[in-house]
Scaffold this active site. Structure first.
Site, PDB file in Angstrom:
ATOM      1  N   ASP A   1       0.749  -1.322   0.056  1.00  0.00           N
ATOM      2  CA  ASP A   1      -0.034   0.094   0.182  1.00  0.00           C
ATOM      3  C   ASP A   1       0.754   1.462  -0.208  1.00  0.00           C
ATOM      4  O   ASP A   1       0.427   2.248   0.644  1.00  0.00           O
ATOM      5  CB  ASP A   1      -1.022   0.133   1.047  1.00  0.00           C
ATOM      6  CG  ASP A   1      -1.753  -1.280   1.272  1.00  0.00           C
ATOM      7  OD1 ASP A   1      -2.170  -1.686   0.187  1.00  0.00           O
ATOM      8  OD2 ASP A   1      -2.210  -1.627   2.436  1.00  0.00           O
TER       9      ASP A   1
ATOM     10  N   LYS B   1       2.033   1.975  -5.042  1.00  0.00           N
ATOM     11  CA  LYS B   1       2.770   1.610  -6.387  1.00  0.00           C
ATOM     12  C   LYS B   1       2.005   1.915  -7.607  1.00  0.00           C
ATOM     13  O   LYS B   1       2.656   2.165  -8.606  1.00  0.00           O
ATOM     14  CB  LYS B   1       3.121   0.125  -6.157  1.00  0.00           C
ATOM     15  CG  LYS B   1       4.143  -0.128  -5.275  1.00  0.00           C
ATOM     16  CD  LYS B   1       4.502  -1.692  -5.029  1.00  0.00           C
ATOM     17  CE  LYS B   1       3.277  -2.505  -4.467  1.00  0.00           C
ATOM     18  NZ  LYS B   1       2.937  -2.157  -3.218  1.00  0.00           N
TER      19      LYS B   1
ATOM     20  N   ASN C   1      -5.028 -10.248  -4.080  1.00  0.00           N
ATOM     21  CA  ASN C   1      -4.766  -9.744  -2.949  1.00  0.00           C
ATOM     22  C   ASN C   1      -4.461  -8.361  -2.996  1.00  0.00           C
ATOM     23  O   ASN C   1      -4.523  -7.567  -2.119  1.00  0.00           O
ATOM     24  CB  ASN C   1      -3.828 -10.478  -1.844  1.00  0.00           C
ATOM     25  CG  ASN C   1      -2.481 -10.947  -2.705  1.00  0.00           C
ATOM     26  OD1 ASN C   1      -2.481 -10.713  -3.469  1.00  0.00           O
ATOM     27  ND2 ASN C   1      -1.750 -11.624  -1.677  1.00  0.00           N
TER      28      ASN C   1
ATOM     29  N   GLY D   1      -4.142  -4.432  -4.228  1.00  0.00           N
ATOM     30  CA  GLY D   1      -5.240  -3.500  -4.767  1.00  0.00           C
ATOM     31  C   GLY D   1      -4.492  -2.124  -5.131  1.00  0.00           C
ATOM     32  O   GLY D   1      -3.894  -1.627  -4.320  1.00  0.00           O
ATOM     33  N   HIS D   2      -4.321  -1.961  -6.579  1.00  0.00           N
ATOM     34  CA  HIS D   2      -3.519  -0.681  -7.030  1.00  0.00           C
ATOM     35  C   HIS D   2      -4.378   0.420  -7.235  1.00  0.00           C
ATOM     36  O   HIS D   2      -5.313   0.092  -8.207  1.00  0.00           O
ATOM     37  CB  HIS D   2      -2.701  -1.048  -8.241  1.00  0.00           C
ATOM     38  CG  HIS D   2      -1.484  -1.984  -7.475  1.00  0.00           C
ATOM     39  ND1 HIS D   2      -0.649  -2.693  -8.512  1.00  0.00           N
ATOM     40  CD2 HIS D   2      -0.980  -2.154  -6.526  1.00  0.00           C
ATOM     41  CE1 HIS D   2       0.162  -3.313  -7.552  1.00  0.00           C
ATOM     42  NE2 HIS D   2       0.044  -3.094  -6.478  1.00  0.00           N
TER      43      HIS D   2
ATOM     44  N   GLN E   1       2.198  -6.175  -3.080  1.00  0.00           N
ATOM     45  CA  GLN E   1       2.383  -6.128  -1.439  1.00  0.00           C
ATOM     46  C   GLN E   1       3.842  -5.568  -1.368  1.00  0.00           C
ATOM     47  O   GLN E   1       4.242  -4.449  -1.940  1.00  0.00           O
ATOM     48  CB  GLN E   1       2.642  -7.643  -0.953  1.00  0.00           C
ATOM     49  CG  GLN E   1       1.190  -8.101  -0.917  1.00  0.00           C
ATOM     50  CD  GLN E   1       0.861  -8.980  -2.147  1.00  0.00           C
ATOM     51  OE1 GLN E   1       1.762  -9.453  -2.751  1.00  0.00           O
ATOM     52  NE2 GLN E   1      -0.335  -8.704  -2.693  1.00  0.00           N
TER      53      GLN E   1
ATOM     54  N   THR F   1      -8.397  -3.583  -1.541  1.00  0.00           N
ATOM     55  CA  THR F   1      -8.753  -4.712  -1.857  1.00  0.00           C
ATOM     56  C   THR F   1     -10.178  -5.111  -0.907  1.00  0.00           C
ATOM     57  O   THR F   1     -10.998  -5.753  -1.078  1.00  0.00           O
ATOM     58  CB  THR F   1      -7.940  -5.653  -1.751  1.00  0.00           C
ATOM     59  OG1 THR F   1      -6.893  -5.500  -2.745  1.00  0.00           O
ATOM     60  CG2 THR F   1      -8.424  -7.158  -1.934  1.00  0.00           C
TER      61      THR F   1
ATOM     62  N   PRO G   1      -9.644  -0.561   7.642  1.00  0.00           N
ATOM     63  CA  PRO G   1      -8.805   0.340   7.922  1.00  0.00           C
ATOM     64  C   PRO G   1      -7.220   0.081   8.026  1.00  0.00           C
ATOM     65  O   PRO G   1      -7.087  -1.005   8.564  1.00  0.00           O
ATOM     66  CB  PRO G   1      -9.234   0.782   9.194  1.00  0.00           C
ATOM     67  CG  PRO G   1     -10.270  -0.187   9.732  1.00  0.00           C
ATOM     68  CD  PRO G   1     -10.662  -1.135   8.542  1.00  0.00           C
ATOM     69  N   ARG G   2      -6.503   0.863   7.435  1.00  0.00           N
ATOM     70  CA  ARG G   2      -5.003   0.500   7.529  1.00  0.00           C
ATOM     71  C   ARG G   2      -4.532   1.051   8.934  1.00  0.00           C
ATOM     72  O   ARG G   2      -4.816   2.107   9.409  1.00  0.00           O
ATOM     73  CB  ARG G   2      -4.141   1.037   6.533  1.00  0.00           C
ATOM     74  CG  ARG G   2      -4.513   0.283   5.279  1.00  0.00           C
ATOM     75  CD  ARG G   2      -3.690   1.015   4.013  1.00  0.00           C
ATOM     76  NE  ARG G   2      -3.826   0.700   2.677  1.00  0.00           N
ATOM     77  CZ  ARG G   2      -4.237   1.364   1.615  1.00  0.00           C
ATOM     78  NH1 ARG G   2      -3.994   2.722   1.652  1.00  0.00           N
ATOM     79  NH2 ARG G   2      -4.833   0.983   0.521  1.00  0.00           N
TER      80      ARG G   2
END
Ligand code: IMP
Length: 425
Positions: free
Chosen positions: A13, A16, A38, A40-41, A224, A300, A304-305
């Site tokens: 995340d 990229k 897995n 998500g861009h 990733q 994805t 929440p990060r």
């Protein structure tokens, strides 16, 4: 001959998608080398947001060819959905998207096993995306995976599937108390998938090597990030492949002598999703919310990060294990309003100072970050296009990161739009 590798230098995340999109303009081919749906861009073009999981974001440039390498595990449903999504946006993938016939497939039982393990084995929960990634790589390494090439031969496919499903049904039923899978339904679904996917299949290694001989420029894109690498990440809280640059050659079939440079994408602060140690995590006690400032929700899963300060210990580790030539630093603008910004320069563990990244999770979980503090710049940076024009305090922050990691910046991103970018050198 030119092959550039682009890797995530933190826990994924890092942004990229935007950097690959930018660099795609300068290359002929973009190839993904590991991971699966897995990833998500997120890419924003003219205010419109595109989220891609499997297809490299280079697909948004009409002259760029995109490749999914043998190192990727492919979920047919996710792939077909993504192709349809792109077509609905007027982006044609025909003749521009190639998939390795050596790539392994994610089967419905991989997703079921991933989710069952996560929900029923709470003590060892990793916080996976639930996309079946781990179980698919387990079958690959266990020499019982189903590859794209297997779809070409109905008898072999059926035989392999019957053997695999018999075993998976035992596990699902006896260990996880889940329902069994209907083998015939899966065989029919995957034969149908074969018809749809057939136009995109290629011997990717041969294609890429021939393209190099023809003078084409290639970008190898990792999903990733370094700290999620199965060998170098925060094991066991990692993904099941090698996002680090070493994984790139094996994931597409290009030799290491062909690699020209490695670019690390790194965020101006740190985030991670899922479980596992995170020394610079801010937690809820701080009086501002980096998550909301940075829109830090998984592309994805929507989760929440977890957010924290920039960690130079892991950044140095990423330089080391990837052989990074330079950094593309993203989301500098997210810090614009802060009064103070911090960089973790070392860890303290049992009174000792550690400056190298520990491999033991017990140490990492219990170490205290040692911070250097910087005054915030408190000026908007999104409109800035040259390094010189950045506020002095922002340059001081960037200089500190550069000195600590001994690595230059080649790109600084100050917003999600393509144009919100500072190119250096
Ligand atoms: P898996 O790859 O779904 O097996 O998940 C393993 C770990 O990697 C979990 O902590 C996930 O949250 C994390 N992960 C997987 N893909 C990504 C990604 O694209 N960005 C950030 N974290 C990811």
């Amino acid at each position: 001959m030119s092959v550039k590798i682009i890797v995530g230098a933190q826990w994924g995340d890092e942004g990229k998608g935007k950097i690959v999109d930018l660099l795609s303009e300068q290359v002929d081919i973009v190839a993904r080398y590991q991971g699966g749906a897995n990833a998500g861009h997120t890419i924003v073009i003219d205010g419109e947001q595109y989220i891609l999981h499997l297809v490299p974001s280079g697909i948004l440039h009409e002259n760029t060819i995109c490749v999914i390498g043998n190192g990727v595990v492919i979920d047919p449903l996710a792939l077909l959905e993504e192709i349809e999504f792109l077509k609905s946006k007027g982006i044609s993938v025909d003749g521009r998207l190639w998939i390795s016939h050596r790539a392994h497939l994610i089967m419905p039982y991989h997703k079921l096993l991933d989710q069952a393990k996560e929900s029923k084995d709470a003590d060892r929960k990793i916080g996976t995306t639930g996309r079946g990634i781990g179980p698919a790589y387990v079958d690959k390494v266990n020499r019982m995976g189903i590859r794209i090439v297997d779809l070409l031969d109905r008898d072999t496919l059926e035989e392999k599937l019957r053997t695999n499903i018999k075993e998976k049904n035992e596990i699902l039923k006896k260990i996880y108390k889940e329902k069994e899978i209907d083998v015939d339904q899966i065989i029919n679904e995957y034969l149908d998938f074969d018809k749809k996917i057939d136009p995109y299949i290629k011997d990717v290694s041969t294609f890429l090597n021939e393209s190099l001989k023809d003078g084409k420029q290639i970008l190898l894109e990792g999903a990733q990030g370094t700290l999620l690498d199965i060998d170098f990440g925060t094991y066991p809280y990692v993904t099941s492949s090698n996002p680090t640059s070493g994984g790139a050659c094996a994931g597409v079939g290009i030799g290491p002598t062909k690699i020209e440079s490695v670019l690390g994408v790194i965020k101006a602060y740190t985030t991670r999703v899922g479980m596992g140690p995170f020394p610079t995590e801010i937690g809820d006690e701080e009086d501002f919310d980096l998550r909301d400032l940075g829109g830090e929700y998984g592309a994805t899963t929507g989760r929440p990060r977890r957010c924290g300060w920039f960690d130079a210990v892991i950044a140095k580790f990423a330089v080391q294990v990837n052989g990074l030539d330079s950094f593309a630093l993203t989301k500098l603008d997210v810090l614009d309003t802060l009064e103070e910004v911090k960089v973790c320069v070392a860890y303290k563990y049992k009174g000792k100072t550690i400056t190298t990244f520990p491999s033991e999770m017990r140490i990492l979980e219990n170490c205290e970050p040692v911070y250097e503090s910087f005054p915030g710049w408190q000026k908007p940076t999104s409109g800035i296009r040259s390094y010189q024009d950045l506020p002095a305090n922002a340059k001081a922050y960037l200089d500190a990161i550069k000195n600590l990691t001994q690595t230059d910046f080649s790109i600084i991103s100050v917003g999600s739009g393509r144009e919100q970018t500072i190119l250096i050198g």
